[in-house]
Design a protein around this motif. Structure first.
Motif, PDB file in Angstrom:
ATOM      1  N   ILE A  43       0.838  -1.198   0.000  1.00 11.29           N
ATOM      2  CA  ILE A  43       0.000   0.000   0.000  1.00 11.29           C
ATOM      3  C   ILE A  43       0.872   1.247   0.000  1.00 11.29           C
ATOM      4  N   GLU A  44       1.850   1.291   0.904  1.00 13.60           N
ATOM      5  CA  GLU A  44       2.804   2.404   0.962  1.00 13.60           C
ATOM      6  C   GLU A  44       3.990   1.977   1.799  1.00 13.60           C
ATOM      7  N   SER A  45       5.109   2.666   1.621  1.00 14.85           N
ATOM      8  CA  SER A  45       6.287   2.382   2.446  1.00 14.85           C
ATOM      9  C   SER A  45       7.188   3.596   2.486  1.00 14.85           C
ATOM     10  N   GLY A  46       7.961   3.697   3.569  1.00 14.14           N
ATOM     11  CA  GLY A  46       8.905   4.785   3.767  1.00 14.14           C
ATOM     12  C   GLY A  46      10.020   4.301   4.674  1.00 14.14           C
ATOM     13  N   PRO A  47      10.908   5.172   5.091  1.00 15.36           N
ATOM     14  CA  PRO A  47      12.061   4.754   5.898  1.00 15.36           C
ATOM     15  C   PRO A  47      11.702   4.226   7.285  1.00 15.36           C
ATOM     16  N   GLU A  48      10.523   4.624   7.830  1.00 15.73           N
ATOM     17  CA  GLU A  48      10.194   4.225   9.192  1.00 15.73           C
ATOM     18  C   GLU A  48       8.910   3.400   9.296  1.00 15.73           C
ATOM     19  N   LYS A  49       8.187   3.242   8.204  1.00 18.01           N
ATOM     20  CA  LYS A  49       6.939   2.480   8.286  1.00 18.01           C
ATOM     21  C   LYS A  49       6.533   1.985   6.912  1.00 18.01           C
ATOM     22  N   ALA A  50       5.644   0.978   6.932  1.00 11.39           N
ATOM     23  CA  ALA A  50       5.132   0.425   5.687  1.00 11.39           C
ATOM     24  C   ALA A  50       3.763  -0.175   5.948  1.00 11.39           C
ATOM     25  N   SER A  51       2.936  -0.184   4.924  1.00  7.38           N
ATOM     26  CA  SER A  51       1.623  -0.805   4.995  1.00  7.38           C
ATOM     27  C   SER A  51       1.468  -1.751   3.813  1.00  7.38           C
ATOM     28  N   ILE A  52       1.057  -2.972   4.128  1.00  6.80           N
ATOM     29  CA  ILE A  52       0.866  -3.979   3.084  1.00  6.80           C
ATOM     30  C   ILE A  52      -0.485  -4.647   3.302  1.00  6.80           C
ATOM     31  N   ARG A  53      -0.892  -5.440   2.333  1.00  5.28           N
ATOM     32  CA  ARG A  53      -2.126  -6.210   2.484  1.00  5.28           C
ATOM     33  C   ARG A  53      -1.823  -7.681   2.253  1.00  5.28           C
ATOM     34  N   ILE A  54      -2.305  -8.505   3.168  1.00  2.00           N
ATOM     35  CA  ILE A  54      -2.195  -9.954   3.034  1.00  2.00           C
ATOM     36  C   ILE A  54      -3.613 -10.502   3.033  1.00  2.00           C
ATOM     37  N   GLY A  55      -4.015 -11.075   1.925  1.00  2.00           N
ATOM     38  CA  GLY A  55      -5.411 -11.477   1.810  1.00  2.00           C
ATOM     39  C   GLY A  55      -6.281 -10.242   1.891  1.00  2.00           C
ATOM     40  N   GLU A  56      -7.211 -10.231   2.852  1.00  2.00           N
ATOM     41  CA  GLU A  56      -8.118  -9.092   3.010  1.00  2.00           C
ATOM     42  C   GLU A  56      -7.723  -8.215   4.188  1.00  2.00           C
ATOM     43  N   ILE A  57      -6.553  -8.455   4.772  1.00  2.00           N
ATOM     44  CA  ILE A  57      -6.169  -7.766   5.996  1.00  2.00           C
ATOM     45  C   ILE A  57      -4.985  -6.835   5.742  1.00  2.00           C
ATOM     46  N   ARG A  58      -5.104  -5.615   6.226  1.00  2.00           N
ATOM     47  CA  ARG A  58      -4.020  -4.632   6.127  1.00  2.00           C
ATOM     48  C   ARG A  58      -3.094  -4.784   7.330  1.00  2.00           C
ATOM     49  N   VAL A  59      -1.794  -4.733   7.078  1.00  2.00           N
ATOM     50  CA  VAL A  59      -0.781  -4.834   8.138  1.00  2.00           C
ATOM     51  C   VAL A  59       0.094  -3.581   8.076  1.00  2.00           C
ATOM     52  N   ASP A  60       0.185  -2.869   9.195  1.00  2.00           N
ATOM     53  CA  ASP A  60       0.991  -1.648   9.286  1.00  2.00           C
ATOM     54  C   ASP A  60       2.214  -1.917  10.159  1.00  2.00           C
ATOM     55  N   LEU A  61       3.393  -1.741   9.595  1.00  2.00           N
ATOM     56  CA  LEU A  61       4.653  -1.905  10.332  1.00  2.00           C
ATOM     57  C   LEU A  61       5.252  -0.545  10.627  1.00  2.00           C
ATOM     58  N   ARG A  62       5.733  -0.376  11.851  1.00  2.00           N
ATOM     59  CA  ARG A  62       6.487   0.811  12.235  1.00  2.00           C
ATOM     60  C   ARG A  62       7.800   0.344  12.836  1.00  2.00           C
ATOM     61  N   VAL A  63       8.904   0.913  12.404  1.00  2.00           N
ATOM     62  CA  VAL A  63      10.218   0.563  12.957  1.00  2.00           C
ATOM     63  C   VAL A  63      10.702   1.707  13.846  1.00  2.00           C
ATOM     64  N   VAL A  64      11.312   1.347  14.976  1.00  2.00           N
ATOM     65  CA  VAL A  64      11.844   2.331  15.922  1.00  2.00           C
ATOM     66  C   VAL A  64      13.207   1.856  16.378  1.00  2.00           C
ATOM     67  N   VAL A  65      13.993   2.782  16.908  1.00  2.00           N
ATOM     68  CA  VAL A  65      15.295   2.392  17.458  1.00  2.00           C
ATOM     69  C   VAL A  65      15.059   1.612  18.748  1.00  2.00           C
ATOM     70  N   PRO A  66      15.955   0.668  19.100  1.00  2.00           N
ATOM     71  CA  PRO A  66      15.728  -0.211  20.250  1.00  2.00           C
ATOM     72  C   PRO A  66      15.489   0.532  21.556  1.00  2.00           C
ATOM     73  N   GLU A  67      16.156   1.674  21.772  1.00  2.00           N
ATOM     74  CA  GLU A  67      16.014   2.365  23.057  1.00  2.00           C
ATOM     75  C   GLU A  67      14.635   3.038  23.207  1.00  2.00           C
ATOM     76  N   GLU A  68      13.854   3.087  22.135  1.00  2.00           N
ATOM     77  CA  GLU A  68      12.512   3.675  22.208  1.00  2.00           C
ATOM     78  C   GLU A  68      11.416   2.639  21.965  1.00  2.00           C
ATOM     79  N   PHE A  69      11.801   1.363  21.945  1.00  2.00           N
ATOM     80  CA  PHE A  69      10.822   0.321  21.645  1.00  2.00           C
ATOM     81  C   PHE A  69       9.735   0.242  22.717  1.00  2.00           C
ATOM     82  N   GLY A  70      10.117   0.294  23.992  1.00  2.00           N
ATOM     83  CA  GLY A  70       9.145   0.164  25.074  1.00  2.00           C
ATOM     84  C   GLY A  70       8.138   1.294  25.095  1.00  2.00           C
ATOM     85  N   SER A  71       8.596   2.516  24.909  1.00  2.00           N
ATOM     86  CA  SER A  71       7.673   3.661  24.916  1.00  2.00           C
ATOM     87  C   SER A  71       6.765   3.638  23.697  1.00  2.00           C
ATOM     88  N   ALA A  72       7.313   3.250  22.547  1.00  2.00           N
ATOM     89  CA  ALA A  72       6.483   3.159  21.342  1.00  2.00           C
ATOM     90  C   ALA A  72       5.439   2.056  21.490  1.00  2.00           C
TER      91      ALA A  72
END
Length: 583
Positions: free
Chosen positions: A226-255
């Motif tokens: 669907i879309e992608s960039g340096p920090e996130k991407a959205s794809i579709r698998i079957g009928e379901i949308r999946v949104d990925l967000r990447v963060v640096v490890p030291e901010e994983f818990g807060s995110a």
């Protein structure tokens, strides 16, 4: 990637269109196939890709004809016969039949008489008074359509937890296989185990975000980017949308805390932090006690937490709050006062009291179901096939004579089993709150689950009185799926959960959390209200075949959303205590 849920949806549509076309027998076979496809423990598309067509034919309820259609859909994305049916009956059958009381036959009739194809068409015809002009319809049906059409629109926009979460688990497994990913977890409503979700939200901790995003969108399971960039991407698998967000490890818990939500929980938690001169956001927890009011920026102040989610709560002097509780229903105050519940887990479950066999609408034998329960390490298992009654379609309910015959077989199987086997029945709670079982049957059974299957359009006051009356019946041990709802299909009964809980506590009857992902009934807030009145809870799968015993996963997390502890749930009790409860 074609998912089992997507395949099941196609055969459910097939069945509905055949029924709308007045075809007999076939719809029932297609519905049974759809149920077994949905519950199949492994991806059917993978078996087809591996050339294992025989495995597809061996799925319960799937023979040569249906298996060829499954293979056709996986390989081409279409089923020719279904496309022909769609052309003959161009009806949005799934949308229209979400309205309570409007089934496939009704949809077919309205198409032939009025040309109705969509929910918009249906609403316009009802507003114009055209529905009641059709033979067999009346003002009541027309009014029901007008009252429920908006609900039908809304529920079609969300995915069932039981369909989305397995896909999310596959996404996590893929991300974990990427070397650059240090940690990953689902977020949003799917992590809170809400019964329906919008999209699958996933968070990954990495110092190579762009590389992870590139591998994610290139994953072989992705059907559409669907879309992608340096920090996130959205794809579709079957009928379901999946949104990925990447963060640096030291901010994983807060995110993770921030993107898990809920929004109401996060607002209350941020306000709690402000009162303590702290600031929370997706980048961490910050001490802002010495920061000027005019200072701006997300990372203003001394950062005191963010690498772990637990650290975000600890920074406020709170214990970690399980995601299921993050609904702003008192969880922050409970955490502050050291009163968070010790939530039930799947390991606490010792058995299941509501399952079906081929004596009614199940797909396998009593012995096979008991063996599957024993393999799961259960101490006990209850067979509760359908009794005759309103709402049981296809004549699948058992008569009193048949129930007594089945009890004899259950006793025989139980005598040879390694676990305790309870002889039960799923009786039908009629519109007045009564069940129709003879005294001989009641005396012969170990457990009676009583459920609503009809008259689901009652108002809240009438429905509450009906269910409370059922709870007053000393023969009933468990009130099964109290609302009768089917998620993304029908809304079911509305009722006062507090009144229900009070009656259940008074009459020593358990309220069921039905674990079928299309039900999840009771739901979190209703469980919490019932527990506050002292009601016992029973978490059951309503399984119709061995593989669906895995539904217990959804029921346990639903009970957790209602603050249930192990002692609240009769499925965790010692056998002697359970026998005593079951009279």
């Amino acid at each position: 990637m074609t998912t089992n849920a997507e395949l099941a949806a196609r055969f459910e549509e097939f069945a509905d269109l055949l029924e709308a076309d007045d075809v007999e027998y076939k719809p029932r076979a297609y519905r049974r196939a759809a149920e077994n496809i949905r519950a199949h423990p492994s991806p059917i598309a993978d078996q087809i890709a591996a050339g294992d067509h025989e495995a597809v034919e061996n799925i319960d309820g799937v023979g040569d004809v249906i298996s060829s259609k499954i293979i056709e859909y996986v390989e081409t994305g279409e089923i020719d016969e279904l496309e022909e049916l769609r052309a003959e009956l161009p009806i949005d059958i799934a949308d229209i039949t979400r309205i309570e009381g409007v089934g496939p036959k009704t949809a077919g009739t309205l198409y032939r008489e009025l040309g109705i194809q969509t929910l918009d068409d249906l609403e316009e015809a009802a507003e114009a008074g055209e529905i009641q002009s059709v033979k067999g319809f009346g003002p009541k049906t027309e009014q029901n359509i007008l009252e429920n059409v908006e609900f039908a629109r809304t529920i079609g926009q969300r995915q069932l937890l039981g369909e989305a979460r397995p896909l999310a688990d596959d996404v996590l497994a893929f991300l974990e296989s990427i070397d650059a990913v240090e940690r990953c977890e689902v977020a949003g409503s799917i992590r809170r185990w809400r019964e329906t979700i919008g999209d699958v939200d996933v968070l990954a901790a990495t110092n190579a975000g762009e590389d992870v995003v590139e591998q994610f969108v290139a994953w072989s399971s992705v059907d559409d980017e669907i879309e992608s960039g340096p920090e996130k991407a959205s794809i579709r698998i079957g009928e379901i949308r999946v949104d990925l967000r990447v963060v640096v490890p030291e901010e994983f818990g807060s995110a993770l805390q921030y993107f898990t939500g809920s929004k109401d929980h996060n607002v209350s938690l941020r306000n709690y932090a402000i009162d303590r001169e702290m600031k929370l956001n997706e980048y961490g927890a910050f001490d802002v006690s010495g920061v000027p009011d005019e200072a701006e920026g997300q990372r203003v102040g001394d950062r005191v937490a963010g690498e772990t989610e637990a650290g975000m709560y600890e920074a406020l002097g709170l214990p970690w709050i399980p995601p299921e509780l993050r609904t702003d229903r008192g969880e922050i105050a409970a955490a502050e006062n050291g009163e968070l519940p010790d939530l039930i887990t799947r390991d606490d479950i010792r058995g299941d009291l509501h399952s079906h066999t081929d004596w009614s609408d199940g797909n396998t034998s009593i012995e096979a179901m008991v063996d599957a329960a024993a393999e799961r390490g259960y101490d006990f298992f209850g067979i509760a096939d359908h009794a005759e009654g309103p709402g049981i379609v296809g004549g699948m309910g058992l008569s009193d004579t048949e129930i007594l015959e089945q009890v004899e077989e259950i006793r025989e199987v139980g005598a040879a089993a390694e676990i305790e086997v309870f002889a039960g029945i799923e009786a039908n709670v009629d519109a007045a709150g009564e069940i129709d079982l003879s005294e001989a049957v009641i005396d012969a059974l170990d457990v009676i689950v009583a459920s609503t299957h009809s008259a689901l359009g009652q108002d809240a006051e009438t429905a509450t009185e009906r269910l409370v009356h059922a709870l007053e019946n000393p023969a009933i041990d468990v009130l099964g799926h109290p609302s009768g709802r089917l998620l993304n299909d029908r809304s079911g009964l509305e009722f006062d959960a507090t009144a229900l809980g009070r009656a259940a506590a008074e009459h020593d009857t358990a309220l069921e959390v039905n674990s079928n992902p299309r039900r999840l009934d009771l739901w979190g807030s209703a469980v919490q209200a019932a527990l506050e009145e002292g009601a016992p809870i029973s978490v059951n799968t309503d399984s119709h075949q061995p593989s669906t015993l895995e539904y217990m996963r959804w029921g346990v997390h639903t009970a957790r959303r209602g603050w249930a502890e192990p002692t609240d749930v009769i499925n965790t009790w010692e056998l002697d205590d359970l026998r005593e409860f079951l009279h």
